[in-house]
Design a protein around this motif. Structure first.
Motif, PDB file in Angstrom:
ATOM      1  N   ARG A  48       0.878  -1.217  -0.167  1.00  0.00           N
ATOM      2  CA  ARG A  48      -0.072  -0.058  -0.031  1.00  0.00           C
ATOM      3  C   ARG A  48       0.878   1.255  -0.014  1.00  0.00           C
ATOM      4  N   TYR A  49       0.000   2.559  -0.070  1.00  0.00           N
ATOM      5  CA  TYR A  49       0.678   3.662  -0.005  1.00  0.00           C
ATOM      6  C   TYR A  49       1.794   4.233  -0.764  1.00  0.00           C
ATOM      7  N   ASP A  69      -4.626   3.405  -1.697  1.00  0.00           N
ATOM      8  CA  ASP A  69      -4.036   4.696  -1.382  1.00  0.00           C
ATOM      9  C   ASP A  69      -2.663   4.962  -2.305  1.00  0.00           C
ATOM     10  N   PHE A  73      -1.695  12.046  -1.359  1.00  0.00           N
ATOM     11  CA  PHE A  73      -1.095  13.321  -0.890  1.00  0.00           C
ATOM     12  C   PHE A  73       0.154  13.746  -1.891  1.00  0.00           C
ATOM     13  N   ASN A  91      -5.735   9.439  -3.709  1.00  0.00           N
ATOM     14  CA  ASN A  91      -6.149   9.910  -2.401  1.00  0.00           C
ATOM     15  C   ASN A  91      -5.804  11.391  -1.895  1.00  0.00           C
ATOM     16  N   ILE A 107     -13.437   4.940  -4.291  1.00  0.00           N
ATOM     17  CA  ILE A 107     -12.971   6.238  -4.033  1.00  0.00           C
ATOM     18  C   ILE A 107     -11.769   6.643  -4.777  1.00  0.00           C
ATOM     19  N   LEU A 110     -10.305  10.441  -4.355  1.00  0.00           N
ATOM     20  CA  LEU A 110     -10.980  11.069  -3.107  1.00  0.00           C
ATOM     21  C   LEU A 110     -10.292  12.466  -2.769  1.00  0.00           C
ATOM     22  N   ARG A 126     -18.187   5.610  -5.923  1.00  0.00           N
ATOM     23  CA  ARG A 126     -17.693   6.836  -5.391  1.00  0.00           C
ATOM     24  C   ARG A 126     -16.428   7.616  -5.768  1.00  0.00           C
ATOM     25  N   VAL A 129     -15.161  11.285  -5.055  1.00  0.00           N
ATOM     26  CA  VAL A 129     -15.694  11.831  -4.064  1.00  0.00           C
ATOM     27  C   VAL A 129     -15.103  12.953  -3.376  1.00  0.00           C
ATOM     28  N   GLU A 153     -19.528  11.747  -5.757  1.00  0.00           N
ATOM     29  CA  GLU A 153     -20.308  12.299  -4.451  1.00  0.00           C
ATOM     30  C   GLU A 153     -19.589  13.306  -3.865  1.00  0.00           C
TER      31      GLU A 153
ATOM     32  N   HIS B 284     -14.637   9.641   3.703  1.00  0.00           N
ATOM     33  CA  HIS B 284     -15.078   8.825   2.672  1.00  0.00           C
ATOM     34  C   HIS B 284     -13.961   7.436   2.678  1.00  0.00           C
ATOM     35  N   ASP B 285     -12.979   7.536   3.096  1.00  0.00           N
ATOM     36  CA  ASP B 285     -12.069   6.371   3.198  1.00  0.00           C
ATOM     37  C   ASP B 285     -12.249   5.576   4.456  1.00  0.00           C
ATOM     38  N   TYR B 287     -14.415   3.573   7.068  1.00  0.00           N
ATOM     39  CA  TYR B 287     -15.737   2.755   7.368  1.00  0.00           C
ATOM     40  C   TYR B 287     -15.485   1.628   8.592  1.00  0.00           C
ATOM     41  N   GLU B 290      -9.915  -0.908  10.426  1.00  0.00           N
ATOM     42  CA  GLU B 290      -8.860  -1.333   9.258  1.00  0.00           C
ATOM     43  C   GLU B 290      -8.736  -0.132   8.278  1.00  0.00           C
ATOM     44  N   SER B 293      -6.815   2.484  10.175  1.00  0.00           N
ATOM     45  CA  SER B 293      -5.413   2.012  10.332  1.00  0.00           C
ATOM     46  C   SER B 293      -4.635   2.526   8.849  1.00  0.00           C
ATOM     47  N   GLN B 294      -5.570   2.415   7.961  1.00  0.00           N
ATOM     48  CA  GLN B 294      -4.970   2.675   6.342  1.00  0.00           C
ATOM     49  C   GLN B 294      -4.428   4.200   6.431  1.00  0.00           C
ATOM     50  N   LEU B 295      -5.745   5.191   6.880  1.00  0.00           N
ATOM     51  CA  LEU B 295      -5.300   6.405   6.863  1.00  0.00           C
ATOM     52  C   LEU B 295      -4.128   6.994   7.816  1.00  0.00           C
TER      53      LEU B 295
END
Ligand code: SF4
Ligand code: SF4
Lengths: 252, 503
Positions: A48-49, A69, A73, A91, A107, A110, A126, A129, A153, B284-285, B287, B290, B293-295
């Motif tokens: 990820r990321y 993700d 940023f 994102n 998303i 996003l 979405r 969004v 959205e 929005h990301d 819910y 988990e 934790s990603q953010l």
């Protein structure tokens, strides 16, 4: 600030096999700090990321399937994903470009404030969004195929272009398109199942069509397809009817 | 439509002493006063008065009195004044009732039923004037094991140390965004944060360039609207706070109406001028834990693990379980905002009916994290209704590492808690974006007043600690033996983890 070394013109390759998210990203950041401008990641399997928060003129080619993700940023780099991307692609990105040679998850884009995202195939729920636009920077998402519910959205700015390539029966599965939208524009080819009550569908103007044509050209370039492959048929545009959707909600 | 609202306040001017200087006409931003040229006197429209006390404070002749009006609705314990007024307002406008500041209902304050201990004979008390007393504390995740490696001659610590926020006193300025308060207020708080060795949370409205020079003492928020969030923003602050909820309005989003999105607000929030700035209720990301934790992780990745990530939640019924999830999601600090927490604007029905008091939340979260053996992995900040240094001490004894304050700092500047922040007309120049009214708040004087408050509270905290025979604020954390409850039920005492007075 990362230390800048003399920029290197070679492609720097990182094999992601066996690296977890944190170590892979560490390796990417390190190569950027060492002055590499072109980076290639091989065997990416869900880490990820990737490229989160990277800045400047960088090119990153990703082979495999990056995790959620990607490019979050981000401010400047170009990422090419030779495969599918997952949720949260781009994102809150500020500028740069993400080109996905497959599908993307939910998303996408996003809260993006700038930059461009091109998706060859389909997008999940979405998409776009709460995208915004600000002082001349305007995020743009181009989806080759179709997109899921709640497309655009809460959109406060930016552009989503939905090409509807390969769409069966001419109707996108997307419902509630533009719910809560109060800025920006969605260009659609094909019908959608339903739209939010804050938006209206209008015909495109000459100016819209010129703008769409430019994006179609970029799409053909990115994915190496012919002009005829991006399909025929006209686009409609979906825009908010008010920039103050909640203007009368409160009693003072 | 003729309004059926009765006035709330009676405004009187003593005509004997009034010199018709017209100061009140200028001071009152709600247009209660007007100058009557023909009669050479000040006319009063008391219907508009909000009891902010600005005119009284600035009347050079002390001629003004503002008091609750003697005009009453017919007495009825059920259909009281507030219930009737709210219905009349809604019948006339048909919208959600807005209010400002925190819940003003009685009954939700447990601090007043807690009493502190003091040493007598055994474990002698400490005199903070003569003996060292440590208010400094470090906020962030602490390792479960200290891992040392020997190089033959010396030992090196190879435990994965997480970044820490060093605070010189356990009082931090809670989120107040640019848009809810003006830049003069933000600058005063930022300056005080620097001079008092603490931090100011700039809220979700982005970072105005005027605050850049205080960045080492700022906490920057990432909220659902993601306003002004970009790479440089994330790099700028000392810590990043993911705002999930707020005590004054748990579970709902917010929005800054388009007319408040001025040129400068637009530039700081990075959105177009004049559009509503909508902060949706959820991210929005996010819910699930988990997703949270990603953010947390993506923010840490984007900032190269250089600063702690705070997750702020409103105190609600399941706070303890939620907090446990947040620790496991990788947060370094959890900020819990009780139901008395303030806001620039919130639906009154939410402010006064949703959430739980901070005392219960902090006690239950601290107990739960201890039971699960993960309390060391996170620091706790308690906020929402901290009114005095004793509230700070009690919150820490209930399990907090430090406290967030906001209203107290605004009162130090001049706020009289009139609760009209959402109108944008704050007569004290605090919660207004109007460039002329904002000038009433001089950042130098405001910073000095808030600095004085922090100094005073810090001295008082030392006194209370010394009395208990404790010489560091960290030794007070979760030290519930120092508390006893009065007038509480068995069950309340049990949740607070304290005993009854006399036992
Ligand atoms: S609103 Fe404030 S300034 Fe105006 S009359 Fe009432 S107390 Fe005085
Ligand atoms: S900040 Fe201003 S408007 Fe808000 S309660 Fe205080 S004095 Fe009233």
């Amino acid at each position: 600030m990362p230390t800048m070394h003399a920029s290197s013109s070679e492609v720097y390759t990182i094999d992601a096999q066996g690296l977890d998210t944190r170590h892979l990203n560490q390796a990417v950041r390190k190569s950027v700090n060492n002055g590499h401008r072109e980076i290639e990641l091989l065997n990416v399997t869900g880490q990820r990321y990737i490229a989160a928060g990277l800045q400047g003129d960088l090119q990153i080619d990703i082979h495999g399937t990056p995790g959620n993700d990607i490019g979050a940023f981000m401010d400047g780099p170009t990422i090419r994903v030779h495969g599918n991307a997952q949720d949260g692609c781009g994102n809150t990105m500020n500028s740069g470009e993400i080109v996905v040679h497959g599908d993307v998850g939910d998303i996408t884009g996003l809260s993006a404030r700038g930059g461009r995202i091109f998706v060859r195939g389909n997008a999940g729920y979405r998409t776009g969004v709460h995208m915004k636009e600000f002082q001349g920077s305007r995020p743009i998402i181009v989806i080759g195929g179709s997109a899921g519910d709640y497309l655009g959205e809460y959109m406060a700015g930016g552009v989503v272009l939905l090409l509807g390539l390969g769409l069966e029966g001419g109707v996108h599965q997307a419902d509630f398109v533009g719910t809560g939208m109060h800025g920006g524009v969605i260009y659609l080819r094909g019908e959608v199942r339903g739209i939010g009550r804050e938006v209206a569908i209008l015909d495109t103007t000459e100016e819209d069509r010129r703008f769409i044509e430019g994006l179609l050209k970029d799409y053909t370039k990115h994915f190496n397809v012919g002009v005829k492959d991006v399909g025929e048929g006209s686009f409609k545009k979906l825009i908010p009817v008010s920039s103050r959707p909640y203007g009368t909600l409160y009693t003072y | 439509m003729k309004s059926h609202l009765l006035p709330d306040y009676k405004v009187t001017i003593d005509r004997e002493t009034c010199t018709v200087c017209r100061g009140c006409v200028i001071q009152c931003t709600f247009n209660v006063y007007s100058f009557n040229k023909e009669k050479n006197r000040i006319d009063i429209d008391a219907n508009k008065c909000v009891d902010c006390q600005r005119c009284i404070t600035f009347c050079p002749e002390n001629s003004i009195t503002v008091a609750p009006t003697p005009i009453q609705y017919k007495q009825n314990a059920s259909w009281d004044r507030e219930n009737i007024r709210n219905i009349v307002k809604q019948a006339e406008a048909g919208g959600i009732l807005l209010t400002g500041m925190g819940c003003d209902k009685p009954d939700f304050t447990f601090f007043d039923r807690l009493l502190l201990n003091a040493s007598q004979v055994t474990n002698p008390s400490i005199d903070p004037i003569r003996e060292p007393m440590e208010l400094r504390t470090y906020l962030g995740s602490k390792p479960s094991l200290v891992n040392l490696t020997s190089t033959g001659e010396s030992w090196t610590d190879i435990s994965l140390a997480s970044p820490q926020l060093q605070v010189e006193t356990p009082i931090i300025f809670s989120a107040m965004s640019f848009g809810s308060v003006n830049l003069n207020v933000q600058e005063a708080l930022a300056r005080t944060a620097v001079s008092s060795g603490t931090y100011f949370n700039v809220g979700e409205g982005g970072l105005n360039p005027r605050l850049n020079k205080y960045a080492d003492h700022l906490v920057l928020q990432v909220a659902s609207g993601r306003f002004g969030v970009h790479k440089k923003y994330l790099d700028a602050g000392a810590a990043i706070e993911i705002k999930i909820g707020q005590g004054a309005k748990p579970g709902i989003g917010g929005h800054l109406p388009g007319e408040k999105v001025t040129e400068e607000v637009s530039a700081t929030r990075m959105i177009p001028k004049g559009t509503d700035a909508i902060s949706p209720a959820p991210h929005h990301d996010i819910y699930s834990i988990e997703d949270l934790s990603q953010l947390i992780s993506v923010i840490k990745e984007a900032t190269d693990y250089s600063k702690p990530v705070i997750v702020k939640i409103a105190a609600v019924h399941n706070s303890a379980a939620i907090a446990s999830g947040i620790v496991r999601a990788g947060a370094d600090i959890i900020a819990i905002d009780g139901m008395r927490g303030s806001t620039g604007a919130a639906p009154q029905v939410i402010r006064d009916n949703v959430g739980i008091p901070i005392e219960m939340a902090i006690a239950s979260v601290d107990s739960r994290l201890n039971q699960e053996g993960i309390r060391n992995r996170v620091s706790l900040i308690a906020g929402g209704g901290i009114r005095s240094s004793s509230d700070v001490v009690k919150a820490i004894a209930l399990g907090a590492d430090a406290c967030y304050i906001a209203t107290a700092a605004l009162i130090a500047m001049g706020c009289t808690v009139c609760q009209k922040c959402y109108t944008g007309k704050c007569p004290w120049g605090i919660t207004t974006m109007d460039p002329v009214i904002s000038r009433r708040l001089n950042p130098d004087i405001a910073a000095k007043r808030v600095e004085n408050l922090i100094r005073a509270w810090s001295l008082e905290i030392k006194e209370m600690l010394g009395g208990m025979g404790i010489n560091s604020v960290e030794s007070l954390r979760g030290n519930r033996h120092q508390l006893r409850g009065v007038g509480l039920t068995e069950r309340e005492l049990e949740i607070l983890g304290i005993r009854m007075v006399g036992s």
